[in-house]
Write a protein that holds these residues in place. Structure first.
Motif, PDB file in Angstrom:
ATOM      1  N   VAL A  97      28.237  45.897  77.350  1.00 32.82           N
ATOM      2  CA  VAL A  97      28.839  47.424  76.933  1.00 32.82           C
ATOM      3  C   VAL A  97      27.579  48.802  76.161  1.00 32.82           C
ATOM      4  O   VAL A  97      28.121  49.777  76.335  1.00 32.82           O
ATOM      5  N   ALA A  98      26.748  47.769  75.347  1.00 33.90           N
ATOM      6  CA  ALA A  98      25.517  49.343  75.021  1.00 33.90           C
ATOM      7  C   ALA A  98      24.762  50.247  76.041  1.00 33.90           C
ATOM      8  O   ALA A  98      25.313  50.782  76.096  1.00 33.90           O
ATOM      9  N   PRO A  99      24.558  49.401  77.013  1.00 37.30           N
ATOM     10  CA  PRO A  99      23.823  50.227  78.122  1.00 37.30           C
ATOM     11  C   PRO A  99      24.586  51.308  78.861  1.00 37.30           C
ATOM     12  O   PRO A  99      24.784  52.531  78.771  1.00 37.30           O
ATOM     13  N   GLY A 100      26.206  50.831  78.293  1.00 39.71           N
ATOM     14  CA  GLY A 100      26.766  51.395  79.883  1.00 39.71           C
ATOM     15  C   GLY A 100      27.584  52.677  78.297  1.00 39.71           C
ATOM     16  O   GLY A 100      27.695  53.932  78.919  1.00 39.71           O
ATOM     17  N   MET A 101      27.654  52.019  76.592  1.00 40.22           N
ATOM     18  CA  MET A 101      27.507  53.762  76.096  1.00 40.22           C
ATOM     19  C   MET A 101      26.482  54.685  75.869  1.00 40.22           C
ATOM     20  O   MET A 101      26.768  55.656  75.782  1.00 40.22           O
ATOM     21  N   VAL A 102      25.444  53.999  76.158  1.00 44.97           N
ATOM     22  CA  VAL A 102      24.254  55.277  76.014  1.00 44.97           C
ATOM     23  C   VAL A 102      24.316  55.797  77.065  1.00 44.97           C
ATOM     24  O   VAL A 102      24.401  57.382  77.779  1.00 44.97           O
ATOM     25  N   ALA A 103      24.653  55.712  78.587  1.00 50.03           N
ATOM     26  CA  ALA A 103      24.746  56.675  79.796  1.00 50.03           C
ATOM     27  C   ALA A 103      25.671  57.052  79.636  1.00 50.03           C
ATOM     28  O   ALA A 103      26.210  58.982  79.902  1.00 50.03           O
ATOM     29  N   ALA A 104      27.330  57.059  79.253  1.00 47.45           N
ATOM     30  CA  ALA A 104      28.368  58.115  79.327  1.00 47.45           C
ATOM     31  C   ALA A 104      28.237  59.143  77.657  1.00 47.45           C
ATOM     32  O   ALA A 104      28.693  59.613  78.351  1.00 47.45           O
ATOM     33  N   HIS A 105      27.507  58.205  77.555  1.00 43.24           N
ATOM     34  CA  HIS A 105      26.967  59.185  76.276  1.00 43.24           C
ATOM     35  C   HIS A 105      26.197  60.632  76.048  1.00 43.24           C
ATOM     36  O   HIS A 105      26.498  62.111  75.971  1.00 43.24           O
ATOM     37  N   ALA A 106      24.740  60.256  77.975  1.00 45.95           N
ATOM     38  CA  ALA A 106      24.144  61.155  78.037  1.00 45.95           C
ATOM     39  C   ALA A 106      25.228  62.277  78.936  1.00 45.95           C
ATOM     40  O   ALA A 106      25.069  63.346  78.737  1.00 45.95           O
ATOM     41  N   MET A 107      26.489  61.896  79.649  1.00 44.04           N
ATOM     42  CA  MET A 107      27.139  61.922  81.157  1.00 44.04           C
ATOM     43  C   MET A 107      27.460  63.090  79.665  1.00 44.04           C
ATOM     44  O   MET A 107      28.163  64.027  79.939  1.00 44.04           O
ATOM     45  N   THR A 108      28.475  63.146  78.637  1.00 38.54           N
ATOM     46  CA  THR A 108      29.412  63.476  77.747  1.00 38.54           C
ATOM     47  C   THR A 108      28.613  64.747  77.675  1.00 38.54           C
ATOM     48  O   THR A 108      29.033  66.326  76.956  1.00 38.54           O
ATOM     49  N   ILE A 109      27.010  64.606  76.995  1.00 37.02           N
ATOM     50  CA  ILE A 109      26.289  66.083  76.512  1.00 37.02           C
ATOM     51  C   ILE A 109      26.421  66.799  77.593  1.00 37.02           C
ATOM     52  O   ILE A 109      26.054  67.762  77.170  1.00 37.02           O
ATOM     53  N   ALA A 110      26.499  66.715  79.319  1.00 35.28           N
ATOM     54  CA  ALA A 110      26.108  67.408  79.529  1.00 35.28           C
ATOM     55  C   ALA A 110      27.408  68.574  79.753  1.00 35.28           C
ATOM     56  O   ALA A 110      27.447  69.394  80.256  1.00 35.28           O
ATOM     57  N   PHE A 111      28.739  67.321  79.507  1.00 41.13           N
ATOM     58  CA  PHE A 111      30.108  68.043  80.348  1.00 41.13           C
ATOM     59  C   PHE A 111      30.309  68.834  78.441  1.00 41.13           C
ATOM     60  O   PHE A 111      30.853  70.159  78.837  1.00 41.13           O
ATOM     61  N   ALA A 112      29.856  68.781  77.117  1.00 41.41           N
ATOM     62  CA  ALA A 112      30.333  69.830  76.480  1.00 41.41           C
ATOM     63  C   ALA A 112      29.182  70.789  76.475  1.00 41.41           C
ATOM     64  O   ALA A 112      29.159  71.597  75.995  1.00 41.41           O
ATOM     65  N   ASP A 113      28.141  70.210  76.600  1.00 43.23           N
ATOM     66  CA  ASP A 113      27.204  71.896  76.563  1.00 43.23           C
ATOM     67  C   ASP A 113      26.890  73.085  77.714  1.00 43.23           C
ATOM     68  O   ASP A 113      26.251  73.788  78.026  1.00 43.23           O
ATOM     69  N   LEU A 114      27.099  72.253  79.112  1.00 45.85           N
ATOM     70  CA  LEU A 114      27.453  73.274  80.013  1.00 45.85           C
ATOM     71  C   LEU A 114      29.130  73.526  80.402  1.00 45.85           C
ATOM     72  O   LEU A 114      28.619  73.805  81.766  1.00 45.85           O
ATOM     73  N   THR A 115      29.988  73.557  79.553  1.00 44.60           N
ATOM     74  CA  THR A 115      31.287  74.054  80.256  1.00 44.60           C
ATOM     75  C   THR A 115      31.468  75.389  78.708  1.00 44.60           C
ATOM     76  O   THR A 115      31.178  76.614  79.533  1.00 44.60           O
ATOM     77  N   TYR A 116      31.953  75.444  77.996  1.00 44.15           N
ATOM     78  CA  TYR A 116      32.309  76.396  77.662  1.00 44.15           C
ATOM     79  C   TYR A 116      31.373  77.405  77.441  1.00 44.15           C
ATOM     80  O   TYR A 116      30.864  78.635  76.815  1.00 44.15           O
ATOM     81  N   PRO A 117      30.106  76.801  76.616  1.00 49.32           N
ATOM     82  CA  PRO A 117      28.949  77.156  75.994  1.00 49.32           C
ATOM     83  C   PRO A 117      28.117  77.794  77.138  1.00 49.32           C
ATOM     84  O   PRO A 117      27.992  79.679  77.166  1.00 49.32           O
ATOM     85  N   VAL A 118      28.485  78.153  78.809  1.00 50.54           N
ATOM     86  CA  VAL A 118      27.752  78.606  79.664  1.00 50.54           C
ATOM     87  C   VAL A 118      29.247  80.121  80.237  1.00 50.54           C
ATOM     88  O   VAL A 118      29.093  80.997  80.155  1.00 50.54           O
ATOM     89  N   MET A 119      30.607  79.451  79.816  1.00 50.07           N
ATOM     90  CA  MET A 119      31.358  80.700  79.967  1.00 50.07           C
ATOM     91  C   MET A 119      31.511  81.819  78.784  1.00 50.07           C
ATOM     92  O   MET A 119      31.540  82.732  79.246  1.00 50.07           O
ATOM     93  N   GLY A 120      30.851  81.336  77.998  1.00 48.19           N
ATOM     94  CA  GLY A 120      30.553  82.190  76.516  1.00 48.19           C
ATOM     95  C   GLY A 120      29.525  82.907  77.220  1.00 48.19           C
ATOM     96  O   GLY A 120      29.367  84.056  77.041  1.00 48.19           O
ATOM     97  N   MET A 121      28.766  82.401  77.657  1.00 43.05           N
ATOM     98  CA  MET A 121      26.985  83.377  78.476  1.00 43.05           C
ATOM     99  C   MET A 121      27.106  84.064  79.403  1.00 43.05           C
ATOM    100  O   MET A 121      26.653  85.391  79.323  1.00 43.05           O
ATOM    101  N   LEU A 122      28.346  83.718  79.986  1.00 38.20           N
ATOM    102  CA  LEU A 122      28.395  84.239  81.534  1.00 38.20           C
ATOM    103  C   LEU A 122      29.567  85.645  81.015  1.00 38.20           C
ATOM    104  O   LEU A 122      29.410  86.801  81.578  1.00 38.20           O
ATOM    105  N   LYS A 123      30.596  85.299  80.217  1.00 36.92           N
ATOM    106  CA  LYS A 123      32.329  86.249  80.147  1.00 36.92           C
ATOM    107  C   LYS A 123      32.865  86.716  79.116  1.00 36.92           C
ATOM    108  O   LYS A 123      32.619  88.114  79.186  1.00 36.92           O
ATOM    109  N   TRP A 124      31.970  85.674  77.895  1.00 32.13           N
ATOM    110  CA  TRP A 124      32.330  86.465  76.782  1.00 32.13           C
ATOM    111  C   TRP A 124      31.030  87.065  75.728  1.00 32.13           C
ATOM    112  O   TRP A 124      31.328  87.934  75.266  1.00 32.13           O
ATOM    113  N   GLN A 125      29.834  86.331  75.951  1.00 36.50           N
ATOM    114  CA  GLN A 125      28.860  86.632  74.951  1.00 36.50           C
ATOM    115  C   GLN A 125      28.500  87.641  76.077  1.00 36.50           C
ATOM    116  O   GLN A 125      27.331  88.281  75.907  1.00 36.50           O
ATOM    117  N   ARG A 126      27.927  87.859  76.925  1.00 35.34           N
ATOM    118  CA  ARG A 126      27.845  88.048  78.527  1.00 35.34           C
ATOM    119  C   ARG A 126      25.598  87.728  77.927  1.00 35.34           C
ATOM    120  O   ARG A 126      25.308  88.856  78.271  1.00 35.34           O
TER     121      ARG A 126
END
Length: 251
Positions: free
Chosen positions: A56-85
């Motif tokens: 399970v250890a290597p699977g959790m590492v890869a899933a951790h990388a995926m989670t970072i992509a979702f976290a950093d490129l959803t609401y933060p991107v919307m903020g840079m595009l729509k809210w803070q521009r």
């Protein structure tokens, strides 16, 4: 762009301490050690792993990388595009959309490599890896894994008008991928039909590649398939994200 992202890091690094250092330890302890203590399976059923923790250890590492992509490129991107521009202030400079996308993806890759490096160091203390070279290769692979998710997530975030759709991709995208892409059990347990569906998932390719490297059980044909799949997905979505950002900023 480097100055911008260094400023972001200086202002936000404290908020990432828990997810970078503490969370990996508790993941390993809860899922790998405590839950894993109840799993007594033959290595043949765990893709060559001697223990459930090693599986399970290597699977959790890869899933951790995926989670970072979702976290950093959803609401933060919307903020840079729509809210803070912020994107609009960037494009008012000599920067092109391609520069903006390159810098943002580079930031996410560096953040993921750092976080996954810490995760691998935590796991190494449990003695689940076969070789140092395999661990280093698995660490570098996380850069490709996060890109394979960061580019389509960025494209999605640039394509929508409001943040309401983010709940959908978290619930119907990230969570099912984490659960059913070979992270916690072999996808063969899903049955022949769902196994084929799981093999389409970028996370399965990332998990299987990471697992082969950490266990020292390399199938070079599958390695080539995994790298090609993740690389092509990242390249295509990268190109589309640049076009979409240019379209949004111009309109």
């Amino acid at each position: 762009m480097g100055d911008y992202w260094l400023t972001v890091l200086a202002r936000t690094w404290k908020g990432g301490v828990i997810t970078t250092f503490v969370t990996p330890f508790f993941y390993v302890l809860a899922l790998g050690v405590l839950l894993g203590g109840f799993v007594d399976a033959d290595p043949a059923t765990l893709e060559g792993a001697s223990t459930y923790l090693a599986f399970v250890a290597p699977g959790m590492v890869a899933a951790h990388a995926m989670t970072i992509a979702f976290a950093d490129l959803t609401y933060p991107v919307m903020g840079m595009l729509k809210w803070q521009r912020i994107y609009y202030s960037m494009i008012a400079s000599p920067l092109a959309p391609s520069h903006i996308v390159l810098a943002q993806l580079g930031w996410v890759v560096l953040r993921a490599l750092f976080a996954c490096g810490v995760f691998l160091l935590v796991l190494a203390a449990f003695g689940v890896f076969e070789t140092v070279a395999g661990v280093l290769a698995a660490w570098l692979v996380q850069g490709l894994v996060v890109l394979a998710f960061a580019t389509p997530v960025l494209l999605f975030s640039l394509s929508i008008k409001g943040e309401e759709s983010f709940a959908l991709i978290f619930r119907l995208g990230m969570i099912p991928l984490t659960l059913f892409s070979g992270t916690f059990f072999p996808i063969g347990n899903l049955g022949p039909v769902l196994e084929k569906v799981a093999m389409v998932s970028p996370l399965w390719h990332g998990v299987d590649l990471t697992r082969m490297l950490t266990l020292g059980e390399l199938d070079w044909g599958m390695v080539a398939i995994h790298v090609a799949y993740l690389g092509v997905l990242a390249a295509v979505c990268w190109w589309l994200a640049i076009r979409k950002l240019a379209e949004r900023l111009v309109s």
